[in-house]
Structure formats: C-alpha cells, structure tokens
Write an enzyme that holds these catalytic residues in place. Structure first.
Site, PDB file in Angstrom:
ATOM      1  N   CYS A  45      -7.433  -4.096   4.447  1.00  6.78           N
ATOM      2  CA  CYS A  45      -7.309  -5.305   3.632  1.00  6.78           C
ATOM      3  C   CYS A  45      -7.476  -4.998   2.150  1.00  6.78           C
ATOM      4  O   CYS A  45      -6.986  -5.747   1.302  1.00  6.78           O
ATOM      5  CB  CYS A  45      -8.330  -6.355   4.083  1.00  6.78           C
ATOM      6  SG  CYS A  45     -10.023  -5.752   4.137  1.00  6.78           S
TER       7      CYS A  45
ATOM      8  N   GLY B 234     -12.165 -11.411  24.280  1.00 10.52           N
ATOM      9  CA  GLY B 234     -11.346 -12.606  24.315  1.00 10.52           C
ATOM     10  C   GLY B 234     -10.414 -12.648  23.128  1.00 10.52           C
ATOM     11  O   GLY B 234     -10.522 -11.839  22.197  1.00 10.52           O
ATOM     12  N   ASP B 235      -9.503 -13.598  23.146  1.00 10.72           N
ATOM     13  CA  ASP B 235      -8.596 -13.758  22.019  1.00 10.72           C
ATOM     14  C   ASP B 235      -9.100 -14.865  21.101  1.00 10.72           C
ATOM     15  O   ASP B 235     -10.093 -15.542  21.392  1.00 10.72           O
ATOM     16  CB  ASP B 235      -7.164 -14.022  22.499  1.00 10.72           C
ATOM     17  CG  ASP B 235      -7.057 -15.233  23.419  1.00 10.72           C
ATOM     18  OD1 ASP B 235      -7.980 -16.084  23.424  1.00 10.72           O
ATOM     19  OD2 ASP B 235      -6.040 -15.336  24.136  1.00 10.72           O
ATOM     20  N   GLY B 236      -8.393 -15.042  19.983  1.00  8.56           N
ATOM     21  CA  GLY B 236      -8.819 -16.038  19.012  1.00  8.56           C
ATOM     22  C   GLY B 236      -8.797 -17.458  19.538  1.00  8.56           C
ATOM     23  O   GLY B 236      -9.791 -18.193  19.415  1.00  8.56           O
ATOM     24  N   PRO B 237      -7.682 -17.892  20.152  1.00 10.33           N
ATOM     25  CA  PRO B 237      -7.641 -19.260  20.672  1.00 10.33           C
ATOM     26  C   PRO B 237      -8.651 -19.510  21.787  1.00 10.33           C
ATOM     27  O   PRO B 237      -9.032 -20.659  22.010  1.00 10.33           O
ATOM     28  CB  PRO B 237      -6.203 -19.383  21.203  1.00 10.33           C
ATOM     29  CG  PRO B 237      -5.422 -18.362  20.437  1.00 10.33           C
ATOM     30  CD  PRO B 237      -6.369 -17.227  20.229  1.00 10.33           C
ATOM     31  N   GLY B 238      -9.074 -18.453  22.489  1.00  6.32           N
ATOM     32  CA  GLY B 238     -10.029 -18.604  23.577  1.00  6.32           C
ATOM     33  C   GLY B 238     -11.459 -18.452  23.095  1.00  6.32           C
ATOM     34  O   GLY B 238     -12.070 -19.390  22.564  1.00  6.32           O
ATOM     35  N   VAL B 239     -12.018 -17.260  23.268  1.00  8.81           N
ATOM     36  CA  VAL B 239     -13.428 -17.021  22.930  1.00  8.81           C
ATOM     37  C   VAL B 239     -13.691 -17.255  21.447  1.00  8.81           C
ATOM     38  O   VAL B 239     -14.753 -17.773  21.066  1.00  8.81           O
ATOM     39  CB  VAL B 239     -13.846 -15.597  23.353  1.00  8.81           C
ATOM     40  CG1 VAL B 239     -15.262 -15.290  22.888  1.00  8.81           C
ATOM     41  CG2 VAL B 239     -13.749 -15.445  24.870  1.00  8.81           C
ATOM     42  N   GLY B 240     -12.721 -16.896  20.594  1.00  6.76           N
ATOM     43  CA  GLY B 240     -12.922 -17.122  19.163  1.00  6.76           C
ATOM     44  C   GLY B 240     -13.163 -18.589  18.846  1.00  6.76           C
ATOM     45  O   GLY B 240     -14.103 -18.938  18.116  1.00  6.76           O
TER      46      GLY B 240
ATOM     47  N   GLU C  27       0.781  -9.898   2.617  1.00 10.78           N
ATOM     48  CA  GLU C  27       0.040  -8.716   3.062  1.00 10.78           C
ATOM     49  C   GLU C  27       0.826  -8.055   4.194  1.00 10.78           C
ATOM     50  O   GLU C  27       0.931  -8.592   5.287  1.00 10.78           O
ATOM     51  CB  GLU C  27      -1.357  -9.119   3.542  1.00 10.78           C
ATOM     52  CG  GLU C  27      -2.231  -7.928   3.872  1.00 10.78           C
ATOM     53  CD  GLU C  27      -3.633  -8.328   4.311  1.00 10.78           C
ATOM     54  OE1 GLU C  27      -4.574  -7.594   4.011  1.00 10.78           O
ATOM     55  OE2 GLU C  27      -3.767  -9.390   4.952  1.00 10.78           O
TER      56      GLU C  27
ATOM     57  N   LYS D 160     -17.450 -10.860  19.484  1.00 10.06           N
ATOM     58  CA  LYS D 160     -16.115 -10.866  20.063  1.00 10.06           C
ATOM     59  C   LYS D 160     -15.274  -9.880  19.265  1.00 10.06           C
ATOM     60  O   LYS D 160     -14.763 -10.200  18.191  1.00 10.06           O
ATOM     61  CB  LYS D 160     -15.458 -12.244  20.024  1.00 10.06           C
ATOM     62  CG  LYS D 160     -14.140 -12.283  20.834  1.00 10.06           C
ATOM     63  CD  LYS D 160     -13.141 -13.303  20.334  1.00 10.06           C
ATOM     64  CE  LYS D 160     -12.301 -12.820  19.201  1.00 10.06           C
ATOM     65  NZ  LYS D 160     -11.377 -11.689  19.537  1.00 10.06           N
TER      66      LYS D 160
END
Length: 483
Positions: free
Chosen positions: A285, A208-214, A385, A177
């Site tokens: 990062c 997908g986004d984090g709340p979905g496929v993530g 950050e 993803k």
C-alpha cells in the site's frame, strides 16, 4: 502439488476446533496455480464462539500485571524466530513472495514489529499526569475490550504482528480474521501463540471472508473495536457495518504514493524508487507508484527506470535468488492487466513491460515489470491503486507543481522526496498530505507510526502510538499522588 494440506480448523478458546459448518476453500499457490491447502470458512456460530471466548478471558487478562503480559510477548518473539522457516514457507506458498524475500523481509517484518513493541511497552506509563497545571488529574490508559482484527494477504505477518501484539500488550483479548486467500502464515502464528501458553480465549482465530466473518465481527455487540487493513472499499463497508454498535474502528487502507524526484537528487534516487515500486511485486500500500520528476532530469529518469524494469527478474516464489514472484491471484492478475491496457489506451508511453505473462512463463500469476512515461495525473493509472509492479512517471516544472500533483489524489499514505537540498526537503515534506514522508531512501525509524490520511484511513500502527491505538484514555481527577 502431491499433497493438499488439510487446515480446516479454527483456534478458539485455546484449542483447535472444527468449524460449525463445512464451507471449504482451496488455498492456491500463485506460482503454480495449484491448491496447496484447504481451509474452512467460518459462519456466525464460529464467530460467536470466538467472541464469547474472548469476552470470558478479558477480565482476567486485562487485570494481568503488564510485566506478565510483556513476558508472554517476549516468549512469543522467541518462538516466532524459531519458526521463521516454517513461516517463510507458508508465505511463499500462500501469496507468492520469493523464498529469500519471504524469510528476510516478510517474516523479518514481524520480528521487527514485535521487538519494537516490546521496547516501547517497557517504558509505557499506563497512568500519567495531565500536567503541572493540574497535579491531581491523571490520564489512565485502559484496554478497549474484545477487539476484532482483520488482516490482508500482501504482508501477512507485518499486519498480524502490528495488530495482535499491541492488542495483547494493552490487555485486550482478540479475534483474528486473516485473509482467506493467504491464511497459512496466520495458522503458523496461532501455533506460536499456542506454544507460548496464552490463557484460553485471549487469542482466537477464525477463517472467513469479508462479507461473512468480517461483517460478523464488525457488527457484533460484544466486539468493542475493529482494526482493519485492506482496501478503501472494504474499509468503508466495515465502517458502515460497525456504526450501529458504535465500536471503535481503526483503518489502514490503500495508497498511491508520490515519489518526488528533484533535479538535484542523488544519482541512485530513480533506481531506488523503481526498485521500491516493484518490491513485493508491487503489492504494497505504501509503494511509490507515481514517480514525479523535475523536467530537467526527466528523460534520464525514464531511461533509468526502464532499465530497472528490464533488469528485474520474474520467477517462481520457490526458486532461489533475488527476483519478484507472482501476484496473489488470477483476479488480481486480471485487474492489473486491465489497468496496464488502460494506460496504453489513455495515451501513456509504455517504455517497459506491458500486458501478458513474462517471456518463458506459461503458468502462474506473473506480471511483467511495467513502466509508463508521459503520464498525466488525470489518467486511470495515476488515480487507481494498481497493486502490481507498474510505475507511472509524471514530469513537473517546479516545487509548487510537484506538491500539487502529489496531493492530487484521494489517498494519503506514504510520499517520498528525493533532493540534496535539506531545506527544500523539509519544506516539501510539511506540505504533503500524507501520514508518512520518507526522504532520500531513509526508512522510518523503529517505532514510528505507520498510517495515512484521507482515503488511506487514519490508523497509526507501531510503537507507542500503536499501543495507544488499542486503548481508551480515562481522565481521573482528585488522584492521590502520595497513595
């Protein structure tokens, strides 16, 4: 943009397939603020289909001789290099890396990692003796199973290759993803793996986004491992989501790197550190965003860093030449502006840059290269950050104070030391709470692991450790070494 590319398909079980449910998302070019492509976001049915394909493919792929897996990855590398310009175009348009930097750094990072994994894998021993004290006890390295790979937008191919390639070499099957706001480079990557002729289901990709496929990958009972790179906030959420299924979770998260510049540092140390901070528009990062300078060299360091910021050109990702491009999105731009203002409000001395768009720019998510002096480590700009081209300079009196300030952070990814005193460098490096320490401008050697401690996560990506991260170890006693 005269044409918006239609990329509303996923790569599942060796084929490009339409999503189960149409939930479209525009991919915005951060240099122009215009849509460059449209993708679809997956739902549970898409995730389930990808995981099922990977699960079906796992028995055969994990049993494939290592030499055959290696040959496939060597083929992937060859095609990847052939598609370099396509990949660079995608990265420039999706996340704003300038064209030259996109080709020579962003795309090249993928070449670097694939090559290093190939070199490490050639000599990898899947079955190793525990030691002379236990001659019939062997340690066997086995693939984990179906792995979910969740990658960020800031260095797309750096992170995709650090996950997909070792996962495949280890004998796993995977579902990728990529970031939904920078998906184009991963589409090119999926095309590369398709051309390489991987067996069906070995590699799958769902947008997908984090709340979905993530979350769906993180909670899926048939996914044995999640490898995630991104924010600490999201890493915590993934860890909690994965807890009920007791899957392996590996996290590479944020950083707030300290660059300790002693008075005996080489003449180029400060300029080198400032340029490193601004590289990729500060969206790394491991960026050295806190420059700690010994008091006797402090005033000159502020002058040099300020000059570097003033000399750093800001321009469209599609323009020729060496410059920094925009940040990824309007949301990210707003966050950076707020933190720059916070630095001003909390009393840091602004010596370069500041809020607002750079001079002569009226569109695009561009940020002025910014330097703050007289920062204390308690200020927000020294704690959070920022993920933008913002450098905070902090004075210190002696070695002990430098180490204390450097370690006074929830993060622990990469720190830096600048000194011509080798014994001091070594001494300081051992006391820094970080997964990586780079000194006097020397980068990590090929195959050295990338990862951190504390809230930077504890992944170890790249080289031998990066291969082992995608395996489970098995202790076997009573091994017949003559068989």
């Amino acid at each position: 943009m005269s044409q918006v590319l239609d990329k509303r398909k996923f790569f599942i079980d060796g084929a490009w397939v339409a999503p189960a449910t149409a939930r479209d998302l525009e991919v915005i070019d951060p240099s122009t603020e215009e849509a460059v492509a449209v993708i679809s976001l997956g739902d549970q049915a898409d995730t389930d289909a990808a995981v099922a394909a990977a699960k079906r493919a796992f028995p055969a792929w994990s049993a494939t001789p290592p030499a055959e897996r290696l040959a496939k990855v060597e083929q992937i590398l060859e095609i990847y290099q052939k598609r370099a310009e396509d990949m660079a175009w995608a990265i420039s348009h999706e996340m704003g890396a300038p064209a030259e930097m996109s080709l020579n750094n962003q795309v090249a990072s993928g070449t670097f990692h694939i090559t290093n994994f190939i070199d490490a894998f050639r000599d990898f021993q899947f079955v190793r003796p525990l030691g002379d004290h236990a001659p019939t006890t062997m340690i066997s390295w086995e693939p984990v199973g179906v792995v979910g790979l969740i990658t960020p937008w800031n260095w797309p191919m750096n992170q995709v290759t650090l996950k997909v390639i070792p996962a495949l070499l280890a004998g796993n099957t995977c579902v990728l993803k990529p970031s939904e706001i920078a998906p184009l480079s991963s589409i090119v990557f999926a095309e590369i793996l398709e051309e390489a002729g991987l067996p069906k289901g070995v590699f799958n990709m769902v947008h997908g986004d984090g709340p979905g496929v993530g979350t769906q990958l993180s909670t899926h009972d048939d996914v044995e491992m999640i490898s995630f790179t991104g924010s600490t906030r999201a890493g915590i959420a993934i860890t909690k989501a994965a807890a009920d299924s007791l899957k392996k979770v590996v996290l590479e998260l944020g950083g707030k790197g300290a660059n300790i510049v002693f008075a005996d540092a080489d003449d180029a140390a400060v300029a080198r550190g400032a340029k490193h901070c601004f590289n990729n528009t500060g969206q790394s990062c491991n960026a050295p965003t806190r420059m700690l300078v010994e008091r006797s060299a402090y005033d000159r360091a502020v002058e040099v860093a300020t000059q570097v910021a003033n000399d750093t050109k800001v321009a469209s990702a599609h323009a020729d030449g060496r410059h920094i491009g925009p940040v990824i999105s309007k949301g990210q731009w707003d966050k950076i502006q707020g933190l720059i203002q916070k630095g001003i409000d909390e009393g840091a001395r602004l010596t370069a840059g500041g809020t607002g768009l750079p001079e002569g720019v009226n569109r695009g998510y561009f940020v002025r290269p910014t330097v703050f002096a007289d920062v204390t480590n308690e200020m927000t700009i020294a704690r959070e950050e920022i993920f933008g081209p913002v450098l905070s300079i902090i004075p210190f009196e002696d070695e002990e104070e430098a180490i204390r300030i450097a370690n006074d952070t929830p993060y622990g990814l990469t720190n830096y030391v600048q000194s011509q005193d080798g014994a001091k460098r070594n001494r300081v490096a051992r006391q820094l709470r970080a997964g990586m320490v780079e000194m006097n401008g020397e980068s990590r050697g090929a195959g050295a692991p990338f990862g951190g401690v504390k809230k930077s996560g504890r992944a170890r990506e790249g080289g031998i450790m990066g291969l082992e991260e995608f395996m489970d170890s098995k202790a076997i006693s009573g091994w017949d070494r003559d068989a």
